[in-house]
Design an enzyme around this catalytic site. Structure first.
Site, PDB file in Angstrom:
ATOM      1  N   LYS A   1     -54.354  16.507  14.017  1.00 11.17           N
ATOM      2  CA  LYS A   1     -53.001  17.028  13.804  1.00 11.17           C
ATOM      3  C   LYS A   1     -51.984  16.426  14.770  1.00 11.17           C
ATOM      4  O   LYS A   1     -50.886  16.048  14.362  1.00 11.17           O
ATOM      5  CB  LYS A   1     -53.025  18.562  13.945  1.00 11.17           C
ATOM      6  CG  LYS A   1     -53.716  19.280  12.797  1.00 11.17           C
ATOM      7  CD  LYS A   1     -53.574  20.784  12.902  1.00 11.17           C
ATOM      8  CE  LYS A   1     -54.438  21.347  14.018  1.00 11.17           C
ATOM      9  NZ  LYS A   1     -54.453  22.831  14.013  1.00 11.17           N
TER      10      LYS A   1
ATOM     11  N   HIS B   1     -59.843   7.277  29.769  1.00 13.07           N
ATOM     12  CA  HIS B   1     -58.418   6.933  29.865  1.00 13.07           C
ATOM     13  C   HIS B   1     -58.087   6.228  31.182  1.00 13.07           C
ATOM     14  O   HIS B   1     -57.545   5.117  31.195  1.00 13.07           O
ATOM     15  CB  HIS B   1     -57.558   8.198  29.763  1.00 13.07           C
ATOM     16  CG  HIS B   1     -57.672   8.907  28.448  1.00 13.07           C
ATOM     17  ND1 HIS B   1     -58.088   8.292  27.295  1.00 13.07           N
ATOM     18  CD2 HIS B   1     -57.399  10.198  28.103  1.00 13.07           C
ATOM     19  CE1 HIS B   1     -58.076   9.164  26.301  1.00 13.07           C
ATOM     20  NE2 HIS B   1     -57.666  10.324  26.766  1.00 13.07           N
TER      21      HIS B   1
ATOM     22  N   SER C   1     -58.903  18.882  10.238  1.00 12.04           N
ATOM     23  CA  SER C   1     -58.306  20.157  10.645  1.00 12.04           C
ATOM     24  C   SER C   1     -58.277  20.338  12.152  1.00 12.04           C
ATOM     25  O   SER C   1     -57.763  21.340  12.654  1.00 12.04           O
ATOM     26  CB  SER C   1     -59.092  21.317  10.006  1.00 12.04           C
ATOM     27  OG  SER C   1     -60.442  21.302  10.430  1.00 12.04           O
ATOM     28  N   GLY C   2     -58.820  19.371  12.899  1.00 15.43           N
ATOM     29  CA  GLY C   2     -58.895  19.489  14.350  1.00 15.43           C
ATOM     30  C   GLY C   2     -57.600  19.157  15.064  1.00 15.43           C
ATOM     31  O   GLY C   2     -56.647  18.627  14.485  1.00 15.43           O
TER      32      GLY C   2
ATOM     33  N   LEU D   1     -55.048   3.639  25.110  1.00 19.63           N
ATOM     34  CA  LEU D   1     -54.671   2.233  25.216  1.00 19.63           C
ATOM     35  C   LEU D   1     -53.503   1.887  24.300  1.00 19.63           C
ATOM     36  O   LEU D   1     -52.931   0.814  24.391  1.00 19.63           O
ATOM     37  CB  LEU D   1     -55.870   1.343  24.891  1.00 19.63           C
ATOM     38  CG  LEU D   1     -57.026   1.423  25.890  1.00 19.63           C
ATOM     39  CD1 LEU D   1     -58.173   0.535  25.455  1.00 19.63           C
ATOM     40  CD2 LEU D   1     -56.564   1.031  27.283  1.00 19.63           C
TER      41      LEU D   1
ATOM     42  N   GLY E   1     -62.701  15.294  10.108  1.00 20.43           N
ATOM     43  CA  GLY E   1     -62.305  16.261  11.132  1.00 20.43           C
ATOM     44  C   GLY E   1     -60.809  16.490  11.092  1.00 20.43           C
ATOM     45  O   GLY E   1     -60.156  16.674  12.121  1.00 20.43           O
TER      46      GLY E   1
ATOM     47  N   LEU F   1     -39.188   0.409  40.858  1.00 21.26           N
ATOM     48  CA  LEU F   1     -39.650  -0.110  42.134  1.00 21.26           C
ATOM     49  C   LEU F   1     -38.826   0.512  43.250  1.00 21.26           C
ATOM     50  O   LEU F   1     -37.591   0.437  43.241  1.00 21.26           O
ATOM     51  CB  LEU F   1     -39.508  -1.637  42.162  1.00 21.26           C
ATOM     52  CG  LEU F   1     -39.935  -2.353  43.439  1.00 21.26           C
ATOM     53  CD1 LEU F   1     -41.431  -2.192  43.669  1.00 21.26           C
ATOM     54  CD2 LEU F   1     -39.566  -3.836  43.361  1.00 21.26           C
TER      55      LEU F   1
ATOM     56  N   LEU G   1     -56.985  16.919  17.489  1.00 21.35           N
ATOM     57  CA  LEU G   1     -56.702  15.495  17.646  1.00 21.35           C
ATOM     58  C   LEU G   1     -56.068  14.915  16.392  1.00 21.35           C
ATOM     59  O   LEU G   1     -55.116  14.141  16.459  1.00 21.35           O
ATOM     60  CB  LEU G   1     -57.987  14.744  17.985  1.00 21.35           C
ATOM     61  CG  LEU G   1     -57.862  13.226  18.137  1.00 21.35           C
ATOM     62  CD1 LEU G   1     -56.950  12.875  19.302  1.00 21.35           C
ATOM     63  CD2 LEU G   1     -59.238  12.589  18.330  1.00 21.35           C
TER      64      LEU G   1
ATOM     65  N   ASP H   1     -63.661  13.922  30.126  1.00 24.09           N
ATOM     66  CA  ASP H   1     -62.588  14.009  29.144  1.00 24.09           C
ATOM     67  C   ASP H   1     -61.447  13.032  29.431  1.00 24.09           C
ATOM     68  O   ASP H   1     -60.836  12.494  28.510  1.00 24.09           O
ATOM     69  CB  ASP H   1     -62.039  15.439  29.102  1.00 24.09           C
ATOM     70  CG  ASP H   1     -61.138  15.686  27.906  1.00 24.09           C
ATOM     71  OD1 ASP H   1     -61.480  15.213  26.801  1.00 24.09           O
ATOM     72  OD2 ASP H   1     -60.096  16.340  28.064  1.00 24.09           O
TER      73      ASP H   1
END
Length: 517
Positions: free
Chosen positions: A126, A348, A121-122, A288, A119, A492, A124, A343
């Protein structure tokens, strides 16, 4: 990787997997040995132990005197079990053979790693995967001999792939003088092969190209699946049967989302295990790898000042916020199948929540951390509709530019009800967090781009200075903010006296700014 199974003989059984740290004697269990070299089918004596290292090479530890147990001399009136034991010990490999097994692929000149981004060319690949691979190369974390292949349906040459990838590479760790030189060296290791994700023939053609670059070295192959979950199985089937390594290891990295729900996730796991062993499958959440997410456990477990405060007694609420200042921008076809909850929130943000709320793990081993995170998730109260708000972004103007509404995107189905914004109140029903709301918020096309954890502490009981803040007690609340992106920081919020003769109070930040640090 050759696989050797232990016999059914009583009290002799061995277990060695990439996630384990040592070889143990486990009674009558039937477990398997994974060797890094092709030793004949022999079973070692029970007193020989193995210790695997993180790079999965075998490091053999012999008996206390450094020798391997020798076969027992047969005597008269042997019992059936004694005959079986003697037969096993008679096939013990020599010390030389064991040492050869231990060092088979330690020599860096004898092995190579081929990384295939499926994948390529997608979006993510790139924006995330190729820059991450370059960062590993830049920091010297990749082996001397490695090759990176992009694989996708798009027609593309090696030069076109390198041009595409070069636009996203940055020396983001630090600005060294040899950055451009490193980029050129990295791009020369990048190649491309066009093919269908479900084509055995196309993957066989990829296999030939990989072998050309691997030469006579031991080939280790990694496939990174940067593709939608509905084509995971096709790609894994073809890669496993037509492009897996013959004598080295083969591993597959699976990106989120891992299915749409628990049923589809379980079905996906079952299907993957038709072609791969569990220790070959790596399910990951790239979030992560964020610097501040990695630092979350360090902040808590290595600083004494935070651990006593990390509970319902002192914390009023915890907010996990994710916002993007752009919409789907032509990716509506993918996004509409999942929405903001699948998503962003259930992977996440839920991962961050589990890391934040977990108890101290036994060690930093992956399984120990996983076990504590699972305890948090099992303690979570089922989500109620009254505790959830969802919505979609509308058309808006920013900087003199008008942006379309979600449903005006040509790639989004008309009349779609898929949420682009969601907020939820989650509760963990255990002794540490009972009654503390974890407020999770995520959305696209909002005012700014950020991801942060905000820990709001309770009010000071009987605070002497309440009158100095008026009726707005929230202004007097201490708050710990962990900004994951952009401009990573930890600060803080505390109350201070404003310099001068009067008794005016204001809030100040104790600030760790990562860019400055």
């Amino acid at each position: 990787m050759a696989t050797l199974y232990s016999t059914t003989c009583r009290s002799i059984s061995y277990s060695l997997t990439p996630s384990s740290s040592s070889l143990s004697i486990n009674g009558q269990n039937h477990q398997r040995l994974n060797f890094s070299s092709c030793i004949a089918k022999r079973v070692l004596p029970a007193k020989v132990s193995f210790h695997s290292r993180r790079n999965f090479h075998l490091n053999v530890v012999l008996m206390q005197d450094g020798a391997v147990a020798t076969p027992v001399t047969p005597v008269e009136n042997e019992t059936p079990f004694k005959k079986l034991k003697d037969g096993l010990l008679s096939s013990v490999p020599s010390t030389k053979e064991i040492k050869e097994a231990a060092t088979f692929d330690v020599n860096k000149d004898e092995s190579t790693v081929s990384i295939t981004v499926v994948g390529a060319s997608g979006d993510l690949a790139k924006k995330k995967i190729f820059p991450a691979l370059f960062a590993l190369y830049y920091e010297g974390c990749l082996p001397e001999h490695f090759t990176i292949f992009g694989y996708a349906r798009s027609k593309m040459t090696d030069a076109e792939l390198r041009n595409m990838v070069s636009k996203t590479l940055t020396c983001r760790i630090d600005k060294r003088e040899n950055c451009d030189e490193k980029m050129d060296q990295f791009l020369k290791r990048c190649f491309y092969h066009s093919g269908q994700y479900g084509s055995q023939q196309n993957f066989a053609e990829l296999d030939k190209k990989l072998k050309e670059h691997e030469g006579a070295r031991v080939s280790n192959r990694l496939f990174y699946l940067s593709i939608p979950p509905n084509i995971f199985i096709d790609a894994v089937k073809c890669a496993s049967s037509s492009a897996s390594s013959g004598i080295g290891w083969t591993r597959v990295i699976v990106e989120k989302p891992f299915g749409r729900d628990s049923d589809s996730s379980a079905a996906l796991t079952k299907a993957l295990k038709q072609y791969l062993d569990e220790d070959q499958i790596f399910r990951i959440d790239h979030y992560l790898g964020k610097e501040l997410v990695e630092n979350l456990s360090v902040l808590r477990f290595s600083n004494l000042i935070f651990e006593p405060l990390w509970s319902r007694q002192y914390i009023r609420n915890v907010q996990l916020i994710f916002s993007e200042d752009f919409g789907t921008e032509g990716r509506g076809g993918y996004f509409d199948n999942y929405g903001i909850i699948r998503d962003i929130m259930q992977n996440h943000l839920l991962q961050i929540l589990a890391l934040f709320a977990m108890e101290t793990p036994v060690s930093l081993d992956a399984e120990d951390i996983r076990n504590e995170k699972v305890k948090v998730l099992r303690s979570m109260r089922p989500l109620q509709l009254d505790d959830v708000v969802v919505g979609q972004y509308k058309s808006h103007t920013k900087g003199g530019v008008t942006y379309p509404a979600y449903t005006d995107d040509n790639t989004v189905p008309k009349g779609s009800l898929t949420p682009t914004f969601a907020a939820a109140a989650l509760f963990i029903d255990n002794a540490r967090w009972d009654g503390v709301p974890f407020l999770m918020k995520a959305g696209k096309a909002l005012h700014n781009k950020s991801a942060e954890i905000r820990v709001q502490f309770r009010h000071v009981p009987g605070n002497l200075y309440n009158r100095n803040f008026g009726t707005d007690l929230d202004r007097a609340t201490n708050e710990l903010v962990i900004r994951v992106q952009p401009d990573e920081a930890i600060y803080l919020k505390i109350n201070n006296k404003v310099p001068g003769l009067g008794m005016r109070l204001d809030r100040s930040n104790l600030h760790l700014h990562y860019a400055a640090r």
